[in-house]
Design a protein around this motif. Sequence first.
Motif, PDB file in Angstrom:
ATOM      1  N   ASN A 231      55.166 -21.929  58.936  1.00  0.00           N
ATOM      2  CA  ASN A 231      56.498 -22.316  59.414  1.00  0.00           C
ATOM      3  C   ASN A 231      57.667 -21.743  58.618  1.00  0.00           C
ATOM      4  OD1 ASN A 231      55.500 -24.114  61.530  1.00  0.00           O
ATOM      5  ND2 ASN A 231      54.799 -25.418  59.854  1.00  0.00           N
ATOM      6  N   THR A 232      57.393 -21.006  57.539  1.00  0.00           N
ATOM      7  CA  THR A 232      58.483 -20.450  56.731  1.00  0.00           C
ATOM      8  C   THR A 232      58.236 -18.969  56.465  1.00  0.00           C
ATOM      9  OG1 THR A 232      57.550 -20.817  54.519  1.00  0.00           O
ATOM     10  CG2 THR A 232      58.625 -22.703  55.574  1.00  0.00           C
ATOM     11  N   GLU A 233      59.087 -18.384  55.638  1.00  0.00           N
ATOM     12  CA  GLU A 233      58.936 -16.969  55.293  1.00  0.00           C
ATOM     13  C   GLU A 233      57.930 -16.747  54.169  1.00  0.00           C
ATOM     14  OE1 GLU A 233      62.469 -18.422  52.763  1.00  0.00           O
ATOM     15  OE2 GLU A 233      61.356 -18.943  54.583  1.00  0.00           O
ATOM     16  N   TYR A 234      57.325 -17.826  53.630  1.00  0.00           N
ATOM     17  CA  TYR A 234      56.374 -17.697  52.523  1.00  0.00           C
ATOM     18  C   TYR A 234      55.079 -17.002  52.986  1.00  0.00           C
ATOM     19  CZ  TYR A 234      58.675 -20.366  48.828  1.00  0.00           C
ATOM     20  OH  TYR A 234      59.517 -20.776  47.831  1.00  0.00           O
TER      21      TYR A 234
ATOM     22  N   SER B 166      47.233 -28.226  47.480  1.00  0.00           N
ATOM     23  CA  SER B 166      47.062 -28.789  48.820  1.00  0.00           C
ATOM     24  C   SER B 166      46.852 -27.686  49.841  1.00  0.00           C
ATOM     25  CB  SER B 166      48.293 -29.631  49.203  1.00  0.00           C
ATOM     26  OG  SER B 166      48.262 -29.972  50.568  1.00  0.00           O
ATOM     27  N   ASP B 167      45.683 -27.669  50.464  1.00  0.00           N
ATOM     28  CA  ASP B 167      45.392 -26.687  51.494  1.00  0.00           C
ATOM     29  C   ASP B 167      46.312 -26.880  52.698  1.00  0.00           C
ATOM     30  OD1 ASP B 167      43.628 -24.546  52.528  1.00  0.00           O
ATOM     31  OD2 ASP B 167      43.071 -26.044  54.009  1.00  0.00           O
ATOM     32  N   SER B 168      46.587 -28.130  53.046  1.00  0.00           N
ATOM     33  CA  SER B 168      47.442 -28.429  54.195  1.00  0.00           C
ATOM     34  C   SER B 168      48.875 -27.952  53.961  1.00  0.00           C
ATOM     35  CB  SER B 168      47.436 -29.937  54.475  1.00  0.00           C
ATOM     36  OG  SER B 168      48.330 -30.260  55.511  1.00  0.00           O
ATOM     37  N   PHE B 169      49.429 -28.234  52.770  1.00  0.00           N
ATOM     38  CA  PHE B 169      50.798 -27.821  52.462  1.00  0.00           C
ATOM     39  C   PHE B 169      50.914 -26.301  52.465  1.00  0.00           C
ATOM     40  CE2 PHE B 169      53.979 -26.572  49.216  1.00  0.00           C
ATOM     41  CZ  PHE B 169      55.117 -27.074  49.838  1.00  0.00           C
ATOM     42  N   LEU B 170      49.931 -25.630  51.854  1.00  0.00           N
ATOM     43  CA  LEU B 170      49.960 -24.171  51.800  1.00  0.00           C
ATOM     44  C   LEU B 170      49.946 -23.582  53.215  1.00  0.00           C
ATOM     45  CD1 LEU B 170      48.116 -21.843  49.395  1.00  0.00           C
ATOM     46  CD2 LEU B 170      47.707 -21.546  51.833  1.00  0.00           C
ATOM     47  N   THR B 171      49.066 -24.116  54.053  1.00  0.00           N
ATOM     48  CA  THR B 171      48.950 -23.611  55.421  1.00  0.00           C
ATOM     49  C   THR B 171      50.240 -23.812  56.202  1.00  0.00           C
ATOM     50  OG1 THR B 171      46.581 -24.081  55.432  1.00  0.00           O
ATOM     51  CG2 THR B 171      47.642 -23.787  57.564  1.00  0.00           C
TER      52      THR B 171
ATOM     53  N   GLN C 263      50.779 -19.977  46.333  1.00  0.00           N
ATOM     54  CA  GLN C 263      49.406 -19.727  45.899  1.00  0.00           C
ATOM     55  C   GLN C 263      48.731 -21.031  45.474  1.00  0.00           C
ATOM     56  OE1 GLN C 263      49.624 -16.047  46.960  1.00  0.00           O
ATOM     57  NE2 GLN C 263      47.778 -16.571  45.819  1.00  0.00           N
ATOM     58  N   TYR C 264      47.384 -21.044  45.579  1.00  0.00           N
ATOM     59  CA  TYR C 264      46.639 -22.170  45.022  1.00  0.00           C
ATOM     60  C   TYR C 264      46.825 -22.195  43.511  1.00  0.00           C
ATOM     61  CZ  TYR C 264      44.247 -22.989  49.425  1.00  0.00           C
ATOM     62  OH  TYR C 264      43.976 -23.283  50.725  1.00  0.00           O
ATOM     63  N   HIS C 265      46.827 -23.401  42.945  1.00  0.00           N
ATOM     64  CA  HIS C 265      47.080 -23.557  41.519  1.00  0.00           C
ATOM     65  C   HIS C 265      45.839 -23.142  40.732  1.00  0.00           C
ATOM     66  CE1 HIS C 265      47.867 -25.575  37.636  1.00  0.00           C
ATOM     67  NE2 HIS C 265      49.123 -25.362  37.959  1.00  0.00           N
TER      68      HIS C 265
END
Length: 299
Positions: free
Chosen positions: A238-241, A228-233, A195-197
């Motif tokens: 690419n993962t199960e998140y 980070s919008d990029s990290f969240l995306t 989630q966004y902080h």
Amino acid sequence: MQYFVVSVDMGSFHSAAEALITTQPNVSKIVKSLEDELNMTLLNRTRSGVIITPQGERIYAYAIEVLKNINMINEFKKGQEIETLSISSVPSNTLSFYLSQFYNANKQEKDIQLDFFETNVQNVIRRVHARKSELGFVYISKRSMSAFRQQIKSKGLEYNELTKAPLYLFVGKNSPLYRKKSVNETALKDIKLIQYHEKQFSLYNHLGHIKEDVIYNGENMSISYTNSDSFLTQLIKNTEYGCIGSSFVKNQYHELGIKAIPITSCEKSISFGYIRRKKDEISDLAKSLILYFDDIKRF
């Protein structure tokens, strides 16, 4: 004065002429005219170039400040001719896209500049309150709205809703829920979320009534936070998140192969709108932007 400063900096009239895109005799003539006006010898001419005199050193220091001030005045004049709108917003590529569309639609009629600052809800409030931004765009869950309105009222701000939107669970192909057409809140008990902080106004907090009964009792429940919008995306893709968010990023994520799954019982539960200073008259450019977003179905 500029010709004199450049001549000192370059070490010769020849090099100064190249920098100023003019001729050497013209540079020499203008510097000599300045010396005659001041009744001082500012530069000693030699075969290899020019050497600044003690008197020239003092004039050079003054000249630098004068040129700086002239540049500041020119920048100020230029700024007066440009309509500027400063905006703060929670992260949203969709909003950024339509801001660029708004710019394209208006740039032919007038010279405009959009200053855009992306941050969390609390900082959007702070920036509008401090007049660093004229408008602040946020999305707020129904359960957070009362506390949100109370907070901004104490700062002399007001919130204007543009639309309501549903809440979604965003997941990538690695998520066990990827093939689901919809999920209820109980289905979220054993998934990993990013989630966004947001300390107070996180959209995840909209699920507050099931926190104790379901979410925190889930064996595999894990919540990570980022700004980070990029990290969240990338984590969703690419993962199960997964991520709980509003429909305002639905199209953005779809292009990346991320699926938006409706959360049942959360239809039309997110409010999207803007905050502004209550007693301040907003600019014509801000009014135009609000009218542009009035047809919010485009989101």
